[in-house]
Design a protein around this motif. Sequence first.
Motif, short mmCIF file in Angstrom:
data_model
loop_
_atom_site.label_atom_id
_atom_site.label_comp_id
_atom_site.label_asym_id
_atom_site.label_seq_id
_atom_site.Cartn_x
_atom_site.Cartn_y
_atom_site.Cartn_z
N LEU A 79 1.70 -9.25 0.34
CA LEU A 79 1.02 -8.03 -0.09
C LEU A 79 0.55 -8.21 -1.53
N PRO A 80 -0.45 -7.42 -1.94
CA PRO A 80 -0.87 -7.46 -3.34
C PRO A 80 0.25 -7.00 -4.27
N TYR A 81 0.27 -7.58 -5.46
CA TYR A 81 1.29 -7.27 -6.46
C TYR A 81 1.37 -5.77 -6.75
N SER A 83 1.04 -3.28 -4.76
CA SER A 83 1.39 -2.45 -3.61
C SER A 83 2.47 -1.46 -4.00
N ASP A 84 2.36 -0.26 -3.47
CA ASP A 84 3.40 0.72 -3.78
C ASP A 84 4.62 0.48 -2.90
N ILE A 85 5.72 1.01 -3.34
CA ILE A 85 7.01 0.75 -2.68
C ILE A 85 6.99 1.18 -1.21
N GLN A 86 6.29 2.28 -0.90
CA GLN A 86 6.25 2.74 0.49
C GLN A 86 5.54 1.74 1.39
N GLU A 87 4.45 1.16 0.90
CA GLU A 87 3.74 0.15 1.69
C GLU A 87 4.63 -1.06 1.94
N ILE A 88 5.35 -1.47 0.90
CA ILE A 88 6.27 -2.61 1.05
C ILE A 88 7.35 -2.28 2.08
N LEU A 89 7.97 -1.13 1.94
CA LEU A 89 9.03 -0.73 2.88
C LEU A 89 8.51 -0.60 4.31
N ASN A 90 7.29 -0.09 4.45
CA ASN A 90 6.71 0.07 5.79
C ASN A 90 6.47 -1.27 6.48
N ASN A 91 6.34 -2.34 5.72
CA ASN A 91 6.07 -3.65 6.30
C ASN A 91 7.33 -4.48 6.53
N LEU A 92 8.46 -4.04 6.00
CA LEU A 92 9.71 -4.75 6.27
C LEU A 92 10.16 -4.44 7.69
N SER A 93 10.73 -5.43 8.35
CA SER A 93 11.16 -5.26 9.74
C SER A 93 12.25 -6.27 10.06
N ASP A 94 12.63 -6.33 11.33
CA ASP A 94 13.61 -7.32 11.75
C ASP A 94 13.09 -8.74 11.56
N THR A 95 11.78 -8.92 11.65
CA THR A 95 11.20 -10.25 11.51
C THR A 95 10.68 -10.51 10.10
N LEU A 102 1.54 -10.88 -4.40
CA LEU A 102 0.61 -11.84 -5.00
C LEU A 102 -0.38 -11.15 -5.93
N ASP A 103 -0.75 -11.88 -7.00
CA ASP A 103 -1.79 -11.37 -7.87
C ASP A 103 -3.16 -11.71 -7.26
N SER A 104 -4.23 -11.42 -7.97
CA SER A 104 -5.59 -11.62 -7.43
C SER A 104 -5.93 -13.09 -7.21
N ASN A 105 -5.13 -14.00 -7.77
CA ASN A 105 -5.32 -15.45 -7.57
C ASN A 105 -4.32 -16.03 -6.57
N ASP A 106 -3.69 -15.16 -5.80
CA ASP A 106 -2.69 -15.55 -4.79
C ASP A 106 -1.46 -16.20 -5.37
#
Length: 108
Positions: A79-81, A83-95, A102-106
Amino acid sequence: MKKDILEKSVVTLPKSFKKILEQIDEHGLGIVFVVNESNQLIGSITDGDIRRSLLKNSKLLEGNITIDSDTVNRKPFSLPYKSDIQEILNNLSDTIKSIPLLDSNDRI
């Protein structure tokens, strides 16, 4: 992620299977992120990736993991550096248990 954990979860290749397993074990996240000399994310390696590779070819313990290795996931989820905490949490899963930001230069 604390800086010391981040440093322990980043690796450049080539590196031996043993060294990568030790690094994965040291921080307990089950993953290392593969970066190039500019610290840009180019892949990831999980303990499961290594286990699957070893089951296919037990002689791999004797060699190094390289960026061309089937062990390396060259399209890890990130995810982009900013990203808000909710977006990060929403993408966490069992896998997905760890997400590099990442910053704009990956770069991690």
